[in-house]
Design a protein around this motif. Structure first.
Motif, PDB file in Angstrom:
ATOM      1  N   PRO A 126       0.848  -1.200   0.000  1.00  0.00           N
ATOM      2  CA  PRO A 126       0.000   0.000   0.000  1.00  0.00           C
ATOM      3  C   PRO A 126       0.880   1.246   0.000  1.00  0.00           C
ATOM      4  O   PRO A 126       1.884   1.302   0.715  1.00  0.00           O
ATOM      5  CB  PRO A 126      -0.773  -0.097   1.321  1.00  0.00           C
ATOM      6  N   GLY A 127       0.523   2.216  -0.809  1.00  0.00           N
ATOM      7  CA  GLY A 127       1.294   3.462  -0.877  1.00  0.00           C
ATOM      8  C   GLY A 127       2.315   3.487  -1.981  1.00  0.00           C
ATOM      9  O   GLY A 127       2.883   4.536  -2.279  1.00  0.00           O
ATOM     10  N   SER A 128       2.555   2.339  -2.626  1.00  0.00           N
ATOM     11  CA  SER A 128       3.523   2.323  -3.733  1.00  0.00           C
ATOM     12  C   SER A 128       2.929   2.976  -4.967  1.00  0.00           C
ATOM     13  O   SER A 128       1.738   2.828  -5.258  1.00  0.00           O
ATOM     14  CB  SER A 128       3.891   0.882  -4.101  1.00  0.00           C
ATOM     15  N   ALA A 129       3.809   3.685  -5.699  1.00  0.00           N
ATOM     16  CA  ALA A 129       3.435   4.192  -7.023  1.00  0.00           C
ATOM     17  C   ALA A 129       4.235   3.382  -8.030  1.00  0.00           C
ATOM     18  O   ALA A 129       5.463   3.330  -7.949  1.00  0.00           O
ATOM     19  CB  ALA A 129       3.771   5.673  -7.141  1.00  0.00           C
ATOM     20  N   VAL A 130       3.533   2.730  -8.955  1.00  0.00           N
ATOM     21  CA  VAL A 130       4.199   1.913  -9.971  1.00  0.00           C
ATOM     22  C   VAL A 130       4.005   2.603 -11.320  1.00  0.00           C
ATOM     23  O   VAL A 130       2.870   2.783 -11.773  1.00  0.00           O
ATOM     24  CB  VAL A 130       3.627   0.475  -9.985  1.00  0.00           C
ATOM     25  N   TYR A 131       5.112   3.009 -11.933  1.00  0.00           N
ATOM     26  CA  TYR A 131       5.080   3.659 -13.252  1.00  0.00           C
ATOM     27  C   TYR A 131       5.277   2.565 -14.285  1.00  0.00           C
ATOM     28  O   TYR A 131       6.205   1.755 -14.152  1.00  0.00           O
ATOM     29  CB  TYR A 131       6.250   4.636 -13.411  1.00  0.00           C
ATOM     30  N   PHE A 132       4.443   2.565 -15.326  1.00  0.00           N
ATOM     31  CA  PHE A 132       4.736   1.607 -16.400  1.00  0.00           C
ATOM     32  C   PHE A 132       4.464   2.206 -17.768  1.00  0.00           C
ATOM     33  O   PHE A 132       3.526   2.959 -17.980  1.00  0.00           O
ATOM     34  CB  PHE A 132       4.029   0.255 -16.208  1.00  0.00           C
TER      35      PHE A 132
END
Ligand SMILES: O=C(O)CCC(=O)C(=O)O
Length: 277
Positions: free
Chosen positions: A187-193
């Protein structure tokens, strides 16, 4: 936008990682307070859809959620994530698409069926003549629930696959393609793809409902991919947020922007000139 956001600019290491793998995860991009508040906002949407007949055993895909709650609009120019977006795509960008996905427990035993692997942007992948395909856009996925273990409706990816135009799927619809892995986001992670990264949703075999907010940024000459009914927010948004919400002077400015069209460039010229080119 406060200059403190510059602390969160893309580092060389992050750029290399994103270029090589098509994905970058930043843990703790959201505070515990933000996670709690965004979860309440997301649950409100989800519960309303359930009341309106959405099947509680299937995933909810809900686009155009930005105008529903001010905290969703606050993430559009969020100081911990936007600098990395402009670091990858540059300043001629806006939010072309956003969706909330809630994946409740499916209530079934885990199986080996092949997931729904895809690159983003539909016909772009057919009609754009180039190899490798152009990047054009990326998404930032904010994880609100804990997917740090597999089986929780994880986002799946094939690192490095963003430069491949085709994906070989296992025969018979069983198993996942070579190199596929679940993203184990907390929770709280930002995943850029990168939109070209071959990726997929997966069933939630756990008893923890998965909740993720996806923010898609692309060039200002790309059309929106959902209704994006954000125009009512323009008036009270600061100029950079207004740009990111699709405000512009006229249509020509989407292709040949003036300073008035792209306040983000004006701001970068002053505070981070290397990013203003
Ligand atoms: O729900 C997921 O994990 C996948 C989302 C997805 O495929 C997308 O945003 O294009």
């Amino acid at each position: 936008m406060d200059i403190s956001c510059l602390e969160h600019r893309l580092t060389d290491e992050e750029r290399n990682q994103f270029n090589e793998t098509g994905i970058l995860e930043v843990e703790n991009a959201l505070s515990l307070e933000q996670i709690a508040a965004l979860t309440i906002g997301s649950d409100r949407i989800y519960n309303a859809k359930i009341v309106n007949g959405h099947d509680p055993k299937t995933a909810l895909f809900f686009p155009d959620f930005i105008p529903i709650d001010p905290q969703f609009a606050d993430l559009v120019d969020y100081e911990r994530t936007l600098p990395k977006v402009w670091g990858i795509l540059g300043w001629n960008i806006y939010l072309y698409h956003a969706h909330l996905i809630v994946t409740p427990p499916c209530g079934k035993a885990a199986d080996e069926k092949t997931f729904g692997w895809h690159q983003d942007s539909g016909r772009v992948n057919v009609e754009m003549e180039s190899h490798p395909r152009p990047r054009l856009s990326l998404k930032v996925a904010y994880f609100l629930s804990d997917t740090s273990e597999p089986g929780r409706g994880n986002f799946w990816v094939i690192p490095g696959s963003h430069l491949k135009d085709n994906l070989e799927l296992p025969e018979g619809g069983i198993g996942q393609p070579k190199g596929a892995i679940p993203v184990l986001a907390k929770p709280g992670s930002a995943v850029y793809f990168d939109r070209r990264l071959w990726h997929s949703a997966s069933p939630n075999w756990s008893n923890i409902t998965r909740k993720v907010l996806f923010y898609g940024y692309g060039y200002r000459w790309i059309r929106t991919k959902d209704d994006m009914t954000v125009q009512s927010l323009w008036e009270n948004s600061d100029p950079i947020r207004r740009q990111l919400l699709g405000g512009n002077v006229n249509c020509n400015g989407q292709y040949s922007p003036t300073d008035e069209d792209v306040p983000l460039r004006v701001w970068l010229r002053e505070h981070s000139p290397n990013d203003a080119n």
